[in-house]
Design a protein around this motif. Structure first.
Motif, PDB file in Angstrom:
ATOM      1  N   ILE A 319       6.970   1.685   4.710  1.00 51.52           N
ATOM      2  CA  ILE A 319       7.558   2.702   3.966  1.00 51.52           C
ATOM      3  C   ILE A 319       5.708   3.707   4.207  1.00 51.52           C
ATOM      4  CG2 ILE A 319       7.812   5.193   2.517  1.00 51.52           C
ATOM      5  CD1 ILE A 319       9.193   3.332   1.226  1.00 51.52           C
ATOM      6  N   VAL A 320       4.813   3.934   3.751  1.00 46.43           N
ATOM      7  CA  VAL A 320       3.573   4.584   4.160  1.00 46.43           C
ATOM      8  C   VAL A 320       2.448   4.045   5.423  1.00 46.43           C
ATOM      9  CG1 VAL A 320       1.341   5.070   3.283  1.00 46.43           C
ATOM     10  CG2 VAL A 320       3.100   4.170   1.686  1.00 46.43           C
ATOM     11  N   GLY A 321       3.267   2.727   6.282  1.00 42.60           N
ATOM     12  CA  GLY A 321       2.361   2.127   6.807  1.00 42.60           C
ATOM     13  C   GLY A 321       3.126   2.742   8.727  1.00 42.60           C
ATOM     14  N   GLY A 322       4.682   2.756   8.364  1.00 44.54           N
ATOM     15  CA  GLY A 322       5.254   3.477   9.075  1.00 44.54           C
ATOM     16  C   GLY A 322       4.823   4.593   9.420  1.00 44.54           C
ATOM     17  N   PHE A 323       5.145   6.110   8.400  1.00 44.40           N
ATOM     18  CA  PHE A 323       3.883   7.318   9.137  1.00 44.40           C
ATOM     19  C   PHE A 323       2.494   6.797   9.179  1.00 44.40           C
ATOM     20  CE2 PHE A 323       6.996   7.837   5.832  1.00 44.40           C
ATOM     21  CZ  PHE A 323       8.452   8.610   7.121  1.00 44.40           C
ATOM     22  N   PHE A 324       2.299   5.699   9.389  1.00 41.69           N
ATOM     23  CA  PHE A 324       0.890   6.068   9.811  1.00 41.69           C
ATOM     24  C   PHE A 324       0.042   4.842  11.275  1.00 41.69           C
ATOM     25  CE2 PHE A 324      -0.249   7.684   5.751  1.00 41.69           C
ATOM     26  CZ  PHE A 324      -1.141   9.027   5.911  1.00 41.69           C
ATOM     27  N   SER A 325       0.854   4.884  12.086  1.00 38.32           N
ATOM     28  CA  SER A 325       1.302   4.194  12.755  1.00 38.32           C
ATOM     29  C   SER A 325       1.054   2.838  12.641  1.00 38.32           C
ATOM     30  CB  SER A 325      -0.132   5.115  13.430  1.00 38.32           C
ATOM     31  OG  SER A 325      -0.416   6.303  14.123  1.00 38.32           O
ATOM     32  N   CYS A 326       1.670   2.522  12.523  1.00 40.00           N
ATOM     33  CA  CYS A 326       1.557   1.105  11.945  1.00 40.00           C
ATOM     34  C   CYS A 326       3.673   0.142  11.987  1.00 40.00           C
ATOM     35  CB  CYS A 326       1.410   0.607  10.194  1.00 40.00           C
ATOM     36  SG  CYS A 326       0.104   1.108   9.651  1.00 40.00           S
ATOM     37  N   TYR A 327       2.851  -1.061  12.688  1.00 38.98           N
ATOM     38  CA  TYR A 327       4.868  -1.740  12.683  1.00 38.98           C
ATOM     39  C   TYR A 327       4.725  -2.673  11.375  1.00 38.98           C
ATOM     40  CZ  TYR A 327       2.023  -5.533  14.719  1.00 38.98           C
ATOM     41  OH  TYR A 327       2.102  -6.807  15.135  1.00 38.98           O
ATOM     42  N   VAL A 328       6.170  -3.251  11.618  1.00 39.39           N
ATOM     43  CA  VAL A 328       6.805  -4.744  10.627  1.00 39.39           C
ATOM     44  C   VAL A 328       5.443  -4.774  10.240  1.00 39.39           C
ATOM     45  CG1 VAL A 328       7.827  -5.578   9.736  1.00 39.39           C
ATOM     46  CG2 VAL A 328       8.344  -3.652  11.361  1.00 39.39           C
ATOM     47  N   SER A 329       4.972  -5.120   8.395  1.00 43.31           N
ATOM     48  CA  SER A 329       3.732  -5.990   8.423  1.00 43.31           C
ATOM     49  C   SER A 329       4.841  -7.139   7.350  1.00 43.31           C
ATOM     50  CB  SER A 329       3.217  -5.648   7.644  1.00 43.31           C
ATOM     51  OG  SER A 329       3.345  -5.035   6.554  1.00 43.31           O
ATOM     52  N   CYS A 330       3.661  -8.071   6.874  1.00 37.57           N
ATOM     53  CA  CYS A 330       4.167  -8.993   5.365  1.00 37.57           C
ATOM     54  C   CYS A 330       3.021  -9.574   5.192  1.00 37.57           C
ATOM     55  CB  CYS A 330       5.286  -9.903   6.113  1.00 37.57           C
ATOM     56  SG  CYS A 330       4.802 -10.652   7.232  1.00 37.57           S
ATOM     57  N   GLY A 331       3.245 -10.745   4.438  1.00 36.28           N
ATOM     58  CA  GLY A 331       1.752 -11.496   4.095  1.00 36.28           C
ATOM     59  C   GLY A 331       1.347 -12.705   5.367  1.00 36.28           C
ATOM     60  N   SER A 332       0.298 -12.748   4.867  1.00 35.34           N
ATOM     61  CA  SER A 332       0.257 -13.153   6.677  1.00 35.34           C
ATOM     62  C   SER A 332      -0.609 -14.619   5.946  1.00 35.34           C
ATOM     63  CB  SER A 332      -1.162 -12.675   7.695  1.00 35.34           C
ATOM     64  OG  SER A 332      -2.088 -14.137   8.336  1.00 35.34           O
ATOM     65  N   MET A 333      -0.186 -15.786   6.497  1.00 32.03           N
ATOM     66  CA  MET A 333      -0.636 -17.053   6.169  1.00 32.03           C
ATOM     67  C   MET A 333      -2.113 -17.243   6.565  1.00 32.03           C
ATOM     68  SD  MET A 333       0.056 -20.145   4.265  1.00 32.03           S
ATOM     69  CE  MET A 333       2.041 -20.570   4.048  1.00 32.03           C
ATOM     70  N   ASN A 334      -2.524 -17.486   7.470  1.00 35.07           N
ATOM     71  CA  ASN A 334      -3.324 -17.306   8.685  1.00 35.07           C
ATOM     72  C   ASN A 334      -4.315 -16.545   8.142  1.00 35.07           C
ATOM     73  OD1 ASN A 334      -2.678 -15.629  10.633  1.00 35.07           O
ATOM     74  ND2 ASN A 334      -2.456 -16.906  11.726  1.00 35.07           N
ATOM     75  N   ARG A 335      -4.110 -15.765   7.104  1.00 38.37           N
ATOM     76  CA  ARG A 335      -5.124 -14.424   6.102  1.00 38.37           C
ATOM     77  C   ARG A 335      -5.104 -14.979   4.731  1.00 38.37           C
ATOM     78  NH1 ARG A 335      -3.301 -10.848  10.505  1.00 38.37           N
ATOM     79  NH2 ARG A 335      -2.198  -9.647   8.859  1.00 38.37           N
ATOM     80  N   SER A 336      -4.037 -15.303   4.656  1.00 38.79           N
ATOM     81  CA  SER A 336      -3.994 -15.305   2.364  1.00 38.79           C
ATOM     82  C   SER A 336      -5.206 -16.498   2.505  1.00 38.79           C
ATOM     83  CB  SER A 336      -2.257 -15.574   2.611  1.00 38.79           C
ATOM     84  OG  SER A 336      -2.549 -14.093   3.352  1.00 38.79           O
ATOM     85  N   MET A 337      -4.653 -18.051   3.616  1.00 43.53           N
ATOM     86  CA  MET A 337      -4.991 -19.043   2.531  1.00 43.53           C
ATOM     87  C   MET A 337      -6.453 -18.954   3.175  1.00 43.53           C
ATOM     88  SD  MET A 337      -2.791 -21.055   0.847  1.00 43.53           S
ATOM     89  CE  MET A 337      -4.262 -22.077   1.013  1.00 43.53           C
ATOM     90  N   PRO A 338      -7.269 -18.511   4.351  1.00 36.83           N
ATOM     91  CA  PRO A 338      -8.370 -18.437   4.261  1.00 36.83           C
ATOM     92  C   PRO A 338      -9.989 -17.591   3.045  1.00 36.83           C
ATOM     93  CG  PRO A 338      -7.632 -18.188   5.964  1.00 36.83           C
ATOM     94  CD  PRO A 338      -6.559 -17.981   5.176  1.00 36.83           C
ATOM     95  N   ASN A 339      -8.521 -16.905   2.863  1.00 35.25           N
ATOM     96  CA  ASN A 339      -8.741 -15.417   2.084  1.00 35.25           C
ATOM     97  C   ASN A 339      -9.028 -15.846   0.404  1.00 35.25           C
ATOM     98  OD1 ASN A 339      -9.234 -12.962   0.594  1.00 35.25           O
ATOM     99  ND2 ASN A 339      -7.334 -12.820  -0.051  1.00 35.25           N
ATOM    100  N   LEU A 340      -8.164 -16.877   0.038  1.00 35.87           N
ATOM    101  CA  LEU A 340      -8.132 -17.233  -0.902  1.00 35.87           C
ATOM    102  C   LEU A 340      -9.172 -18.380  -1.315  1.00 35.87           C
ATOM    103  CD1 LEU A 340      -6.978 -18.287  -3.934  1.00 35.87           C
ATOM    104  CD2 LEU A 340      -4.973 -20.730  -2.490  1.00 35.87           C
ATOM    105  N   GLN A 341      -9.097 -19.909  -0.057  1.00 36.98           N
ATOM    106  CA  GLN A 341     -10.258 -20.303   0.322  1.00 36.98           C
ATOM    107  C   GLN A 341     -11.512 -19.848   0.205  1.00 36.98           C
ATOM    108  OE1 GLN A 341      -8.971 -22.623   3.314  1.00 36.98           O
ATOM    109  NE2 GLN A 341      -7.570 -23.318   2.117  1.00 36.98           N
TER     110      GLN A 341
END
Length: 619
Positions: A319-341
């Protein structure tokens, strides 16, 4: 995650309880140590999302900077207001492709009209996601079984590795977006692979693996990236000054500073009505990925996921992203797993990632432009290898072929078709296997393991599984069948139960009386109540009767509602087996007892013919 001691920092801008209520319990556990770990993990996340954000925005039919906008605002909002402590939200491959496929028939990609449609549908998706969480429909996430989750994880690992291959080999980007198309592109272009790119990837992997083995508390992925980038830069300088020309390594390149700007989506009401259906489809894509990735990461971190909070956080971020020039987002596996590791401890790692992305692009654009794409791809391959748990595949194959099949089908579907369809397919297969298992409740013949005072009830055989050999070779009463019911008797199981009961009645010289040990019969519905009414009528028609030992309160309530209790009679329900047997024994045919050699009940000692040596039990 272990909570730190009393050195935890207290928030000074908000009372601790309000902050915990707003953001979650992790605010109590922020310490200088966690901030340092989160900052290092956030730096890696910022570096990883740079090329991905640019590439994914292009896939979505949007200018490159929109991918970076989406890696900043939604990343912060979803981290602070979601449930997972390690999931990094932002642009993803699946969302980008889905958005392009749905909007390209409505407007020309990269055009101003297309951009406005993308922003508007993002707000709609966010509203739907938030409503799902606010209405507490997160229970739907419980239908994603561990087998589906494991298959999805393995499939996502293969996707990560496959899509990393072109950059790892120094090849041009694949013209196709599917895993098969990328593999075909890699195989056909393999003679054109750059040895320099392979060397950079190998160095990145080697340094990261060595540090992970011997210095696991160090940010091994980030160090591997820095070492490979420095060596690649030195090599390029040497090659440029040498006499032999060489192919240049592809790098991240120039990046414009991604300052998100407030913008109201400008569309007509007619266009808005067209976007509603698309928003529902995109919501399935985004939520299916988000909850699957959140649960996958939670399995590694040991955290419990609140699906409703996760949906609300994801919804608010869009909702907030749509008003700040962002398109549909969600969790990303190839950034979340490196973040954890990489050692992230709290959601602040995602906040650091977004803020550092702004700072990196603004201050270090020239240095970041030198990062080889091969080094980033090598890190993604490392993540993929860590997700492909071959030992667990072997364990799953040995424990449950059904779950193994569900996981394998989900993995194949994840690689070959759209992610949300793969998740739905896995959920459907899991539900089908569950319904099949519950449609065949166990029905076990019971007897005694001896004739002493301390004898116990034991399973004699399993009449619903003719291939299973008898558990014990023990005599049964020729007039009273002791049957233990295990499982729910609902509409899907009534045919199986009816077939077994009919088979028991159709045997030569059947036992006319049936005592059902029902304490493990947890639930029945209307069809189940009608089944027992039919069995009661059949038993009485053959001169016997039907009895129950310890039926559960839920079952009794259903019987009362349907009138079965009045047909059966409360005197046919017993609180314990011995009261049941002593009561039923008085209703048995004494002439059959006179010539019986089983004599398994205590009451048989006083039955007619008990003194006849020919009727004594053989064991």
């Amino acid at each position: 995650m272990n909570s730190p001691d009393a050195t935890a920092l207290s928030l000074k801008t908000l009372p601790a309880r309000v902050a915990e209520r707003l953001f979650g319990p992790w605010v109590r556990w922020v310490t200088p140590a966690t901030l340092r770990a989160d900052a290092l993990a956030g730096l890696l996340g910022a570096v990883l999302v740079l090329p991905q954000g640019i590439a994914f925005a292009t896939l979505a039919g949007l200018p490159p900077e929109y991918g970076l906008y989406t890696a900043i605002v939604p990343c912060i909002i979803a981290a602070l207001f979601g449930s997972s402590w390690h999931v990094m939200s932002g642009p993803t491959n699946a969302n980008s492709l889905a958005l392009f496929a749905m909007l390209s028939p409505l407007a020309i990609a990269f055009s101003p009209a297309y951009i406005q449609l993308a922003l508007a549908v993002t707000v709609m998706v966010g509203l739907l996601q938030w409503l799902i969480g606010a209405l507490r429909l997160g229970v739907l996430a419980n239908f994603i079984s561990p087998a589906v989750l494991f298959g999805f994880t393995s499939g996502a690992a293969l996707l990560i590795a496959v899509h990393a291959l072109p950059d790892l080999l120094g090849l041009a980007a694949s013209p196709g977006h599917g895993a098969g198309a990328v593999l075909v592109h890699v195989l056909t272009q393999l003679p054109n692979a750059q040895p320099a790119a392979l060397a950079v990837g190998a160095i990145t992997l080697g340094v990261a693996l060595l540090l992970r083995r011997f210095r696991r508390d160090w940010p091994y992925m980030l160090i591997g990236l820095v070492v490979a980038t420095a060596l690649a830069w030195l090599w390029s300088q040497w090659a440029a000054g040498g006499t032999t020309p060489s192919s240049a390594l592809r790098t991240v390149g120039h990046i414009a500073t991604p300052w998100p700007r407030f913008e109201m989506p400008d569309i007509s009401w007619a266009q808005a009505s067209e976007l509603v259906g698309l928003a529902f489809a995109l919501t399935i894509v985004a939520l299916g990925q988000a909850i699957s990735i959140a649960k996958t990461v939670a399995l590694r971190s040991g955290q419990r996921i609140d699906a409703n909070r996760e949906f609300r956080g994801q919804g608010l971020s869009n909702i907030v992203g749509g008003f700040f020039s962002c398109y549909v987002s969600c969790g990303s596996m190839n950034r979340s797993m490196p973040n954890l590791q990489a050692g992230a401890r709290t959601p602040l790692a995602s906040v650091f990632s977004a803020l550092l992305l702004l700072g990196l692009v603004a201050v270090s654009a020239q240095l970041l432009a030198q990062i080889p794409m091969a080094a980033l791809s090598a890190l993604l391959v490392l993540v993929a290898l860590s997700l492909l748990d071959l030992a667990r595949w072997r364990q799953l194959f040995g424990l449950s072929r059904t779950d193994f099949g569900v996981a394998l089908a989900t993995m194949v579907a994840t690689v070959t078709i759209r992610l949300e369809i793969a998740i739905l397919l896995g959920m459907l297969l899991s539900l089908m296997s569950f319904l099949y298992r519950t449609s065949r409740p166990a029905m076990r013949s019971m007897g005694f393991d001896g004739r002493g005072l301390d004898r116990q009830f034991v399973v004699i055989d399993t009449p619903d599984d003719p291939e299973e050999p008898p558990h014990q070779t023990l005599p049964e009463c020729p007039q009273l069948k002791l049957l233990r019911m295990e499982g729910e008797v609902y509409f899907g199981a009534t045919q199986h139960v009816a077939d077994i009961l009919h088979a028991l009645r159709s045997q030569p010289n059947p036992q006319k009386h049936l005592l059902v040990m029902a304490k493990s019969m947890n639930f029945i519905d209307l069809a189940g109540a009608e089944l027992w009414a039919a069995e009661l009528a059949a038993r009485r028609a053959m001169g016997g009767n039907l009895y129950f030992h310890r039926p559960r309160p839920e079952v009794i309530r259903m019987w009362r509602k349907t009138g079965f209790t009045a047909l059966l009679g409360t005197e046919h329900q017993f609180p314990d087996k011995f009261t049941a047997i002593s009561t039923i024994f008085g209703k048995l045919d004494p002439e059959i007892c006179r010539h019986c050699t089983a004599r398994i009940f205590w009451e048989c000692k006083t039955a007619p013919g008990a003194d006849d040596p020919a009727n004594q039990p053989t064991a």
